[in-house]
Design a protein around this motif. Structure first.
Motif, mmCIF file in Angstrom:
data_model
loop_
_atom_site.group_PDB
_atom_site.id
_atom_site.type_symbol
_atom_site.label_atom_id
_atom_site.label_comp_id
_atom_site.label_asym_id
_atom_site.label_seq_id
_atom_site.Cartn_x
_atom_site.Cartn_y
_atom_site.Cartn_z
ATOM 1 N N PHE A 178 42.833 37.693 29.577
ATOM 2 C CA PHE A 178 42.272 37.766 30.926
ATOM 3 C C PHE A 178 43.345 37.507 31.978
ATOM 4 N N MET A 222 36.232 46.156 39.905
ATOM 5 C CA MET A 222 35.917 44.942 39.159
ATOM 6 C C MET A 222 34.730 44.204 39.769
ATOM 7 N N GLY A 223 34.597 44.290 41.101
ATOM 8 C CA GLY A 223 33.542 43.556 41.783
ATOM 9 C C GLY A 223 32.196 44.243 41.785
ATOM 10 N N GLN A 238 32.105 38.828 32.887
ATOM 11 C CA GLN A 238 32.292 37.640 33.721
ATOM 12 C C GLN A 238 31.628 36.397 33.124
ATOM 13 N N TRP A 270 35.710 33.116 44.009
ATOM 14 C CA TRP A 270 34.482 33.451 43.288
ATOM 15 C C TRP A 270 33.234 33.082 44.081
ATOM 16 N N HIS A 274 44.263 39.846 35.070
ATOM 17 C CA HIS A 274 44.169 39.305 36.427
ATOM 18 C C HIS A 274 45.507 39.468 37.159
ATOM 19 N N LEU A 294 33.755 35.274 30.261
ATOM 20 C CA LEU A 294 34.971 34.627 30.744
ATOM 21 C C LEU A 294 34.701 33.183 31.154
ATOM 22 N N ILE A 295 33.631 32.966 31.909
ATOM 23 C CA ILE A 295 33.306 31.612 32.353
ATOM 24 C C ILE A 295 33.036 30.714 31.150
ATOM 25 N N VAL A 355 31.437 44.503 33.994
ATOM 26 C CA VAL A 355 32.337 43.406 34.355
ATOM 27 C C VAL A 355 31.550 42.228 34.914
ATOM 28 N N GLN A 356 30.631 42.510 35.827
ATOM 29 C CA GLN A 356 29.909 41.459 36.528
ATOM 30 C C GLN A 356 28.914 40.711 35.652
#
Length: 221
Positions: free
Chosen positions: A25, A50-51, A61, A125, A29, A64-65, A56-57
């Motif tokens: 990641f 990405m947004g 995401q 974020w 990034h 990842l968190i 991804v969202q």
């Protein structure tokens, strides 16, 4: 399964795998952010993708968190377990004779990185979540570069980012290389992988530092 999770080997493997995931990641990034220093349009396009991309969202995401939280929780667990083991088994434990300074202080560099992630979430974020899901503001594909630039106006905040990336380099210097050993890459490729990990530990954090400084001075000129 419970015994496997409780074993020291399982904990180290889990820590290494989560670390390797976060390294992947980090590279992604860095690649996106690096475009900001030579093309605002490219950065805006990539950031907009990405947004707004649902995969991804709503899939990557959250993973990842979870990976970030898992890695740091495992780090604290390993630190506590290692300290308890040393207290029981080695009345005269000499850390310097058995491991490098960085390997013995991974928890401290990790804490600095954790604090940095808190700042990073606060800067990027959380405002992004508010923009999209609280204010329901209309989407502007060109807003990302300007928002990024605004975060590096302050020399103090820019300095905090730079210091954080130095600690990231220290953390990666030991953590990235040792992760390969933890997952079993003890073969003819070990030397090459270690050299790659050490180079990565220098180049990527240095690249982030350059991005921070370029954005800071671009804004002020």
């Amino acid at each position: 399964m419970g015994g496997l999770i409780k074993s020291s080997i399982a904990r180290k493997v889990a820590m290494a795998l989560s670390g390797l995931f976060l390294v992947f990641f980090l590279l992604q990034h860095f690649t996106i952010n690096f475009t900001s220093i030579f093309s605002a349009d490219t950065f805006n396009e990539l950031s907009h993708f990405m947004g707004t991309n649902p995969v991804v969202q709503f899939a990557l995401q959250p993973v990842l968190i979870f990976g970030v939280v898992f890695h740091f929780v495992m780090g604290f667990v390993l630190e506590i377990k290692n300290k308890n083991a040393r207290a029981v088994k080695y009345a005269k434990y000499n850390g310097g004779a058995n491991a490098s300074w960085m390997s013995r202080n991974m928890i401290y560099s990790g804490l600095v990185i954790l604090a940095f992630l808190g700042l990073h979430f606060y800067d990027f974020w959380i405002p992004e979540m508010v923009h999209k899901y609280v204010e329901f503001a209309p989407e502007d594909p060109t807003r990302y570069y300007h928002e990024l630039l605004e975060k590096f106006v302050s020399p103090v905040r820019t300095g905090l980012y730079v210091v954080s990336f130095v600690f990231l380099a220290l953390h990666l210097w030991h953590g990235f290389a040792s992760s390969f050993q933890s997952v079993g890459f003890n073969n003819k490729y070990s030397v090459g992988l270690t050299k790659f990990a050490k180079a990565f530990a220098i180049v990527i954090p240095l690249g982030f530092i350059i991005i921070s400084l370029v954005l800071h001075f671009n804004h002020n000129h």
